[in-house]
Scaffold this active site. Structure first.
Site, PDB file in Angstrom:
ATOM      1  CB  SER A   1       2.394   7.782   0.319  1.00  0.00           C
ATOM      2  OG  SER A   1       3.313   7.797   1.369  1.00  0.00           O
TER       3      SER A   1
ATOM      4  CE  LYS B   1       4.354  11.577   0.746  1.00  0.00           C
ATOM      5  NZ  LYS B   1       4.372  10.325   1.440  1.00  0.00           N
TER       6      LYS B   1
ATOM      7  CB  SER C   1       6.417   8.437  -1.810  1.00  0.00           C
ATOM      8  OG  SER C   1       5.377   8.290  -0.977  1.00  0.00           O
TER       9      SER C   1
ATOM     10  CE  LYS D   1       3.055   9.804  -3.443  1.00  0.00           C
ATOM     11  NZ  LYS D   1       3.487   8.209  -3.230  1.00  0.00           N
TER      12      LYS D   1
END
Length: 360
Positions: free
Chosen positions: A50, A53, A105, A211
């Site tokens: 993720s 992203k 997320s 992140k």
């Protein structure tokens, strides 16, 4: 035309220290210069989960549509895994979706963003890959906007993800969103309160954003950023079961062993023992700072290459200042010239007028 060469040498003090991580791949990099301070398998291509992203957010922010209202469509029914649980027909702004993307997320948010910005998810993915190439991510392939491995997965390296993050942190909206601990939102269908999954925002005081990511193939992936005393750093770890502690250790290593120094200040340039342009003012047009290590054994060298011009006009480029760290040139700056203003002598009348005024 002759050339004047002047050198200024600065000695950097020596201090030794080291740091290690339990990550499969890891990097510590200066955001402002992209200088790498620590590396471990940084060019090994791996699934990144993720943290993909970050690119999804960059494409959305640069679309210029953050305040557009997005009506969620059927595309989110294909989303699975982590989500913000938005519903078909729900109305949010694109910026709201970005908060859900980066803080929680949300894979459903990723699909909704991709559909709205790209027209189709596939076209959005093409935009992601084009952007990756444009900013220098040489070993990255995006196959989806979320990072799920079941959708062929997204593959990159620690180096590329650090380059992406350094780019993203120059976008004000990205900095604000990724550094937000909590975001509350009420839509036509629900009220949300999203807490950022990036624990470093709460446990490490210099953290500015980042992140998280995880899939069975990628394992734990984490990007984080931190700032202290004008030094801005990014850490990326791939497949790291001890990532929270490793990121703090890497940041502490960076802050304790490196300092961002302002080497140049725009405006008047004073060059020791320079006489040819004594009747003129030399100047530069930009500030310049660079991250210097306390433990470096190299020398910092300023080299001034000045031309001996016979016909000089204000604003002429009369030379170049090159800055070296050891054998590596780290910066080049043009040197300009302007004529010094000479004070005109006051007339007898003006002197009398000034004397009378001073009496009052």
């Amino acid at each position: 035309m002759k050339k004047i060469i002047l050198l200024l040498l600065l000695i950097i003090p020596i201090k030794i220290s080291a740091v290690e991580t339990s990550a499969r791949s890891a990097i510590l990099m200066d955001i402002d210069s992209n200088r790498i301070l620590y590396e471990k398998n940084i060019d090994e291509v791996r699934s990144v989960a993720s943290i993909s992203k970050i690119m999804t957010a960059v494409i959305a922010i640069e679309s210029g549509k953050l305040n557009d209202k997005v009506i969620i469509g059927e595309e989110i029914n294909k989303a699975y895994g982590s989500g913000i649980y938005i519903k078909v027909g729900e109305e949010l702004t694109l910026k709201d979706l970005l908060y859900g993307l980066m803080l929680r997320s949300g894979n459903d948010a990723a699909v909704a963003i991709a559909k709205y910005v790209g027209g189709t998810v596939d076209d959005f993915v093409k935009m992601m890959n084009e952007k990756a190439k444009k900013i220098g991510m040489r070993s990255t392939t995006f196959n989806n906007p979320s990072g799920l491995d079941q959708d062929k997965g997204n593959y990159s390296t620690a180096r590329d993800m650090a380059i992406l993050t350094a780019y993203a942190m120059k976008l004000d909206d990205y900095k604000t969103i990724t550094g937000t601990k909590k975001y509350t939102l009420t839509t036509n269908k629900n009220t949300y309160s999203w807490i950022n999954k990036n624990k470093l925002l709460s446990i490490y005081k210099y953290t500015t954003g980042g992140k998280t990511g995880f899939t069975e193939i990628a394992k734990r992936t984490l990007v984080s950023t931190a700032s202290k005393d004008n030094t801005n750093l990014v850490v990326v770890t791939l497949n790291d079961g001890n990532d929270w502690q490793d990121h703090q250790n890497l940041f502490e290593y960076g802050f304790n062993n490196y300092t961002t120094l302002q080497m140049l200040k725009k405006g008047k340039l004073n060059i020791y023992d320079e006489k040819y342009y004594s009747d003129y003012e030399l100047y530069i047009e930009n500030d310049y700072s660079y991250l210097i290590g306390n433990s470096e054994q190299d020398n910092l060298l300023f080299r001034y290459d000045l031309e001996k011009n016979r016909n000089i006009k204000d604003g002429d480029n009369v030379g170049i200042l090159n800055i070296y760290l050891g054998d590596k040139k780290i910066h080049q700056e043009n040197i300009y010239v302007k004529e010094l203003k000479k004070e005109t002598s006051k007339s007898f009348f003006n002197k009398i007028k000034e004397w009378i005024c001073n009496l009052w």
